[in-house]
Design a protein around this motif. Structure first.
Motif, short mmCIF file in Angstrom:
data_model
loop_
_atom_site.label_atom_id
_atom_site.label_comp_id
_atom_site.label_asym_id
_atom_site.label_seq_id
_atom_site.Cartn_x
_atom_site.Cartn_y
_atom_site.Cartn_z
N GLN A 43 -3.49 -2.09 -4.88
CA GLN A 43 -4.65 -2.20 -3.75
C GLN A 43 -5.86 -2.19 -3.33
O GLN A 43 -6.44 -1.96 -2.78
N GLU A 44 -6.45 -2.00 -4.20
CA GLU A 44 -7.96 -1.40 -4.20
C GLU A 44 -8.78 -2.57 -3.70
O GLU A 44 -9.42 -2.95 -3.00
N ILE A 76 1.28 -1.71 -0.39
CA ILE A 76 0.47 -0.17 -0.30
C ILE A 76 0.94 1.28 0.12
O ILE A 76 1.00 2.23 -0.27
N ASN A 77 2.26 1.18 0.44
CA ASN A 77 2.53 2.07 1.29
C ASN A 77 4.10 2.16 0.51
O ASN A 77 4.86 3.19 0.49
N VAL A 100 -5.48 -4.31 4.74
CA VAL A 100 -3.90 -3.86 4.50
C VAL A 100 -3.18 -6.06 4.67
O VAL A 100 -2.43 -6.06 3.98
N ALA A 153 1.53 -5.16 -5.28
CA ALA A 153 0.60 -4.02 -5.16
C ALA A 153 0.78 -4.38 -6.88
O ALA A 153 -0.43 -3.80 -7.49
N LEU A 185 -7.33 -3.60 0.17
CA LEU A 185 -7.90 -3.09 0.91
C LEU A 185 -9.91 -3.23 0.85
O LEU A 185 -10.31 -3.15 2.85
N ASN A 241 -3.88 -2.16 11.57
CA ASN A 241 -3.00 -2.53 11.17
C ASN A 241 -2.39 -2.92 11.90
O ASN A 241 -1.32 -2.52 12.39
N SER A 275 -0.41 1.10 -9.37
CA SER A 275 -1.00 1.86 -8.21
C SER A 275 -0.85 3.48 -8.30
O SER A 275 -0.69 4.16 -9.58
#
Length: 541
Positions: free
Chosen positions: A319-320, A87-88, A329, A314, A323, A417, A238
């Motif tokens: 990502q969608e 995600i990040n 996550v 990813a 989540l 998380n 992403s």
């Protein structure tokens, strides 16, 4: 080249296969049955308190290194870090850097000296040359606090993981899953003690590192064994684009929060009671050092795999999708397994992740039970006159109570998380435990008042800052939601304030106390910690 053209070959190679809850639960039940069989077999040799709490000090450095890895590579490592990277991106990988570098602190400053000085628990070391009752009480309190925070993280991971396995997306179903995990944790510890828990952790470490290696090779193979290609597809898939590869996606504009998190992760490991307790399961200080070296190599390799798995998730899952899945996550690794190898690989990987959670919660529960039974009941309530058998019995009762508390708490933190929740446990450990450990081992003028102030001061400051931080209230991701807002501390992790406060309280308490500690015990502790002489003797004083 547009996004569809870039990702089409990969998507075609790994068409999504529907999840199979029946297959998943079958693999899960098979794993639980096998590990319970192992636990029952090894528990037959539990004949003393040393067997129950320290595995009879019969494990080699290599075995204990794998067990430490199994204990340390928690759901936060496998599920949380992989999800954070997916995600990040770069900022998510910073978690694993902190988790790994922390072992250098444990290796260089703590492992050997703790092994030489202690018996069963962290409090054995902290109270060695000080007044027993107040120091043991403080150490047991901080131990229970750290174990509780860590247990919350594992329970949250268990709920999300098994909910994903079984296709459960409602709170009631996830709560039932958390309750099942808690009950299994109680059974493992009551039956197996440290020996059973250690073997579960060793097996789990092999399985976890092996599964991560297979998934890493698989992801790289789909991209021509070119990691740059993995990164390219992750960026293309992403919404953040190239920001996935640069610092700042999660902590941009939050530099102080990142520094605070880094301090907590790097300094927290050497203060984690369930990790420190593992040093007592080996026969010598040399084996303790060997344990940590093995752990560093295994954990380092795993986090390299997590980097590939995170960016792979990813690129291949999206990502969608991550989540939106049960567990949010934390579902990145199982969903990647589903994308790569279908229901079978997902079932296997999820069972291994569940084993990860069971092994860690069992180690945490055993540590908390040992601390209460050995330090509070045996040393404070019974003033050292309780028999080892009675201590073990009290410890088993503690496991049941702790399991119930962990179930209730785990239900309350669903959806958080878990890597983040674990970071809070690290902050509490670094604030309340590490200053006292360092002072006890290295500062001759450290005294009882300093130890008690350091532990309670570090613990209370960390808890108060967490309570008034965005973690608890004031944002959509807070425990209490955005509707409640009493957050006056701006940082999500308290480490940058609470860790220095822990050291300050320890120094302040020591310099303001006129009580002279026992010089003979101080000399004995120094000799024992540096040479190991007398380390097998019971702590009589």
């Amino acid at each position: 080249m547009n996004l569809e053209q870039l990702t089409a070959p990969i998507v075609a190679a790994v068409d999504t296969i529907e999840n199979n809850p029946i297959l998943n639960i079958s693999i899960f039940i098979a794993f639980v049955a096998i590990t319970l069989f192992i636990v029952v077999r090894v528990s037959r040799r539990n004949q003393s308190a040393a067997d129950y709490y320290a595995g009879g000090r019969s494990f080699s450095g290599t075995q204990n290194g794998f067990a430490i890895s199994g204990d340390y590579l928690s759901a936060a490592s496998f599920l949380g870090v992989t999800g954070a990277i997916a995600i990040n991106g770069y900022d998510g990988f910073l978690y694993s850097i902190g988790f790994l570098v922390a072992w250098l602190v444990a290796l260089l400053l703590v492992a050997e000296l703790m092994r030489n000085t202690g018996k069963f628990t962290m409090a054995d070391v902290l109270s060695f040359r000080l007044q027993q009752r107040p120091v043991r009480m403080a150490a047991a309190t901080t131990t229970l606090a750290v174990c509780f925070f860590y247990l919350l993280a594992q329970m949250a991971g268990a709920g999300g993981l098994v909910s994903l396995l079984l296709g459960i997306d409602n709170k009631v179903g996830q709560s039932v899953v958390v309750a099942v995990v808690g009950v299994l944790m109680i059974v493992y510890v009551l039956i197996g003690g440290m020996k059973g828990t250690t073997w579960v952790q060793i097996i789990k470490a092999w399985l976890l590192v092996g599964a991560a290696l297979i998934m890493t090779v698989w992801v790289l193979g789909l991209h021509g064994f070119n990691f740059s290609s993995v990164l390219e597809h992750a960026v293309a898939a992403s919404e953040q684009g190239a920001a996935m590869l640069a610092p700042g996606l999660q902590y941009g504009g939050k530099e102080l929060d990142f520094i605070s998190l880094g301090l907590a992760l790097v300094l927290g490991t050497a203060g984690l009671p369930h990790v420190l307790m593992r040093f007592y399961t080996v026969p010598t200080a040399k084996e303790a050092r060997k344990s940590v070296v093995w752990a560093i190599w295994l954990i380092g390799a795993f986090f390299l795999f997590a980097l590939v798995m995170g960016y792979g998730a990813a690129a291949l899952v999206g990502q969608e999708t991550i989540l939106g899945a049960p567990g949010g996550v934390n579902s990145a690794a199982p969903l990647l397994a589903l994308k790569l190898g279908g229901p079978i690989l997902m079932g296997v990987v999820s069972a291994i992740a569940f084993a990860t959670i069971l092994a860690v919660v069992a180690g945490l529960a055993l540590t908390a039970a040992a601390s209460f039974a050995h330090d509070i009941y045996g040393s404070v309530i019974k003033k050292g006159k309780a028999s080892p058998e009675t201590e073990v019995r009290v410890g088993k009762i503690t496991v049941v109570v702790l399991g119930i508390v962990a179930i209730v708490g785990g239900i309350g933190v669903q959806g958080q998380n878990i890597a983040f929740l674990v970071a809070l446990a690290f902050a509490v450990a670094a604030s309340a435990n590490l200053p006292t450990i360092i002072y006890s081992l290295y500062w001759k003028k450290f005294n009882t008042r300093g130890a008690v102030l350091s532990m309670y001061g570090g613990l209370i400051s960390a808890l108060v800052l967490i309570a008034f931080s965005p973690v608890v209230s004031g944002s959509e991701t807070s425990l209490l939601g955005a509707g409640v807002d009493f957050a006056i501390f701006p940082l999500a992790n308290p480490g940058i304030i609470s860790i220095p406060l822990g050291f300050l309280f320890g120094w302040l308490g020591s310099v303001t106390s006129k009580r002279a500690e026992d010089a003979a015990l101080a000399a004995e502790m120094e000799v024992r910690s540096l040479t190991g002489h007398g380390a097998e003797a019971a702590v009589e004083h």
